[in-house]
Design a protein around this motif. Structure first.
Motif, PDB file in Angstrom:
ATOM      1  N   UNK A  39      56.153 -41.660  47.657  1.00  0.00           N
ATOM      2  CA  UNK A  39      56.618 -42.979  47.076  1.00  0.00           C
ATOM      3  C   UNK A  39      57.952 -43.062  47.489  1.00  0.00           C
ATOM      4  N   UNK A  40      58.883 -41.976  47.355  1.00  0.00           N
ATOM      5  CA  UNK A  40      60.241 -42.138  47.468  1.00  0.00           C
ATOM      6  C   UNK A  40      60.485 -42.344  49.164  1.00  0.00           C
ATOM      7  N   UNK A  41      59.679 -41.749  49.855  1.00  0.00           N
ATOM      8  CA  UNK A  41      59.763 -42.066  51.296  1.00  0.00           C
ATOM      9  C   UNK A  41      59.508 -43.541  51.730  1.00  0.00           C
ATOM     10  N   UNK A  42      58.478 -44.057  51.128  1.00  0.00           N
ATOM     11  CA  UNK A  42      58.408 -45.519  51.211  1.00  0.00           C
ATOM     12  C   UNK A  42      59.263 -46.401  50.650  1.00  0.00           C
ATOM     13  N   UNK A  43      59.791 -46.091  49.523  1.00  0.00           N
ATOM     14  CA  UNK A  43      60.936 -46.822  48.928  1.00  0.00           C
ATOM     15  C   UNK A  43      62.207 -46.869  49.744  1.00  0.00           C
ATOM     16  N   UNK A  44      62.736 -45.624  50.090  1.00  0.00           N
ATOM     17  CA  UNK A  44      63.824 -45.509  50.629  1.00  0.00           C
ATOM     18  C   UNK A  44      63.988 -45.522  52.102  1.00  0.00           C
ATOM     19  N   UNK A  45      62.932 -45.202  52.801  1.00  0.00           N
ATOM     20  CA  UNK A  45      63.075 -44.999  54.137  1.00  0.00           C
ATOM     21  C   UNK A  45      62.238 -46.261  54.730  1.00  0.00           C
ATOM     22  N   UNK A  46      60.778 -46.312  54.470  1.00  0.00           N
ATOM     23  CA  UNK A  46      59.889 -47.105  55.423  1.00  0.00           C
ATOM     24  C   UNK A  46      60.041 -48.611  54.907  1.00  0.00           C
ATOM     25  N   UNK A  47      60.053 -49.013  53.544  1.00  0.00           N
ATOM     26  CA  UNK A  47      60.319 -50.436  53.358  1.00  0.00           C
ATOM     27  C   UNK A  47      61.412 -51.247  53.747  1.00  0.00           C
ATOM     28  N   UNK A  48      62.718 -50.499  53.540  1.00  0.00           N
ATOM     29  CA  UNK A  48      63.959 -51.270  53.820  1.00  0.00           C
ATOM     30  C   UNK A  48      63.836 -51.681  55.487  1.00  0.00           C
ATOM     31  N   UNK A  49      63.294 -50.800  56.246  1.00  0.00           N
ATOM     32  CA  UNK A  49      63.402 -50.769  57.775  1.00  0.00           C
ATOM     33  C   UNK A  49      62.204 -51.855  58.112  1.00  0.00           C
ATOM     34  N   UNK A  50      61.155 -51.797  57.397  1.00  0.00           N
ATOM     35  CA  UNK A  50      60.223 -52.813  57.792  1.00  0.00           C
ATOM     36  C   UNK A  50      60.405 -53.871  57.255  1.00  0.00           C
ATOM     37  N   UNK A  51      61.036 -54.243  56.040  1.00  0.00           N
ATOM     38  CA  UNK A  51      61.238 -55.612  55.730  1.00  0.00           C
ATOM     39  C   UNK A  51      62.239 -56.180  56.628  1.00  0.00           C
ATOM     40  N   UNK A  52      63.353 -55.276  57.150  1.00  0.00           N
ATOM     41  CA  UNK A  52      64.486 -55.908  57.900  1.00  0.00           C
ATOM     42  C   UNK A  52      63.589 -56.387  59.184  1.00  0.00           C
ATOM     43  N   UNK A  53      62.828 -55.535  59.814  1.00  0.00           N
ATOM     44  CA  UNK A  53      62.208 -56.076  61.053  1.00  0.00           C
ATOM     45  C   UNK A  53      61.268 -57.081  60.863  1.00  0.00           C
ATOM     46  N   UNK A  54      60.551 -57.263  59.797  1.00  0.00           N
ATOM     47  CA  UNK A  54      59.889 -58.388  59.268  1.00  0.00           C
ATOM     48  C   UNK A  54      60.345 -59.675  59.075  1.00  0.00           C
ATOM     49  N   UNK A  55      61.688 -59.673  58.990  1.00  0.00           N
ATOM     50  CA  UNK A  55      62.156 -60.994  58.528  1.00  0.00           C
ATOM     51  C   UNK A  55      62.238 -62.160  59.514  1.00  0.00           C
ATOM     52  N   UNK A  56      62.138 -61.985  60.886  1.00  0.00           N
ATOM     53  CA  UNK A  56      61.963 -63.280  61.542  1.00  0.00           C
ATOM     54  C   UNK A  56      60.411 -63.781  61.291  1.00  0.00           C
ATOM     55  N   UNK A  57      59.573 -62.948  61.260  1.00  0.00           N
ATOM     56  CA  UNK A  57      58.046 -63.496  61.013  1.00  0.00           C
ATOM     57  C   UNK A  57      57.886 -63.857  59.564  1.00  0.00           C
ATOM     58  N   UNK A  58      58.547 -63.436  58.758  1.00  0.00           N
ATOM     59  CA  UNK A  58      58.438 -63.766  57.357  1.00  0.00           C
ATOM     60  C   UNK A  58      59.122 -65.260  57.283  1.00  0.00           C
ATOM     61  N   UNK A  59      60.339 -65.304  57.755  1.00  0.00           N
ATOM     62  CA  UNK A  59      60.798 -66.684  57.738  1.00  0.00           C
ATOM     63  C   UNK A  59      59.744 -67.797  58.566  1.00  0.00           C
ATOM     64  N   UNK A  60      59.395 -67.268  59.672  1.00  0.00           N
ATOM     65  CA  UNK A  60      58.408 -68.287  60.340  1.00  0.00           C
ATOM     66  C   UNK A  60      57.247 -68.654  59.354  1.00  0.00           C
ATOM     67  N   UNK A  61      56.636 -67.752  58.686  1.00  0.00           N
ATOM     68  CA  UNK A  61      55.564 -67.833  57.903  1.00  0.00           C
ATOM     69  C   UNK A  61      56.071 -68.773  56.543  1.00  0.00           C
ATOM     70  N   UNK A  62      57.282 -68.722  56.183  1.00  0.00           N
ATOM     71  CA  UNK A  62      57.832 -69.624  55.024  1.00  0.00           C
ATOM     72  C   UNK A  62      57.593 -71.051  55.516  1.00  0.00           C
ATOM     73  N   UNK A  63      58.109 -71.139  56.688  1.00  0.00           N
ATOM     74  CA  UNK A  63      58.301 -72.519  57.052  1.00  0.00           C
ATOM     75  C   UNK A  63      57.132 -72.948  57.295  1.00  0.00           C
TER      76      UNK A  63
END
Length: 219
Positions: free
Chosen positions: A128-152
């Protein structure tokens, strides 16, 4: 261009813009939650949920939103389930958007290097800590362009809920054109209303993308 007419119908477009924003914002938040849960189920191969998520993603992405809305609004009452138009719009957009958000998050989660996961585990972090502190922050940062496009995409797709009599921007526009025959004026206000909504979202997405790149690469 009849400016006096534009001024007289402006309050109706203001209310319609608020309705569009309300449907879009609620749907986007719910779609992000659904997408994250589905992506986690797929990437980490959670028992049962993995297959359910895969079927949902494929079914949602390959079914027209209009068909989904008609099923919710006209089909469910035949089964004794009655839902108002606004709720149908939110459910339909969430159902569609969740699958696109899931793919965006999945790409981000799978992009995190395995070496970082091994390093985090070697430090004694729990999964759980690996996902919270290592995986999710990086994954979210990488996903921002796609998430933004999906919001539009979801904000623009909200226009389809006009087909089930929700008084959002497109519904009000068609209603006014049918009553007053002021096509140019009504379409002008429609375009401007969407521009007011979409431009700030696009600018915010670009800003967040640039910020995430600085954090990632230190430039």
């Amino acid at each position: 261009m009849d400016w006096q007419y534009l001024s007289s119908v402006m309050p109706q477009f203001y209310d319609a813009t608020l309705t569009t924003l309300k449907i879009s914002c609620i749907s986007i938040v719910l779609a992000l939650i659904v997408g994250l849960l589905c992506s986690i189920s797929v990437v980490y191969k959670v028992a049962v949920l993995n297959q359910i998520s895969r079927v949902y993603i494929q079914f949602s992405r390959n079914t027209p939103l209009l068909v989904q809305l008609f099923f919710l609004y006209y089909g469910l009452p035949k089964l004794g389930i009655k839902i108002d138009g606004f709720t149908c719009g939110v459910v339909g957009l969430t159902f569609l958007g969740g699958s696109y958000m899931a793919e965006a998050f999945r790409a981000g989660l799978q992009s995190v290097a395995k070496g970082q996961l091994d390093a985090a585990k070697s430090l004694g972090l729990t999964p759980a800590q690996v996902f919270k502190y290592v995986v999710f922050p990086q994954a979210f940062s990488i996903s921002i362009p796609a998430i933004g496009a999906n919001c539009l995409f979801l904000i623009k797709e909200s226009s389809i809920v006009s087909a089930i009599a929700v008084a959002e921007l497109l519904f009000v526009t068609k209603d006014l054109i049918g009553m007053d025959y002021k096509t140019t004026e009504a379409l002008f206000l429609l375009v401007m209303s969407y521009a007011v909504i979409l431009c700030p979202v696009s600018i915010l997405t670009s800003y967040l993308e640039r910020r995430s790149r600085r954090v990632s690469y230190g430039s």
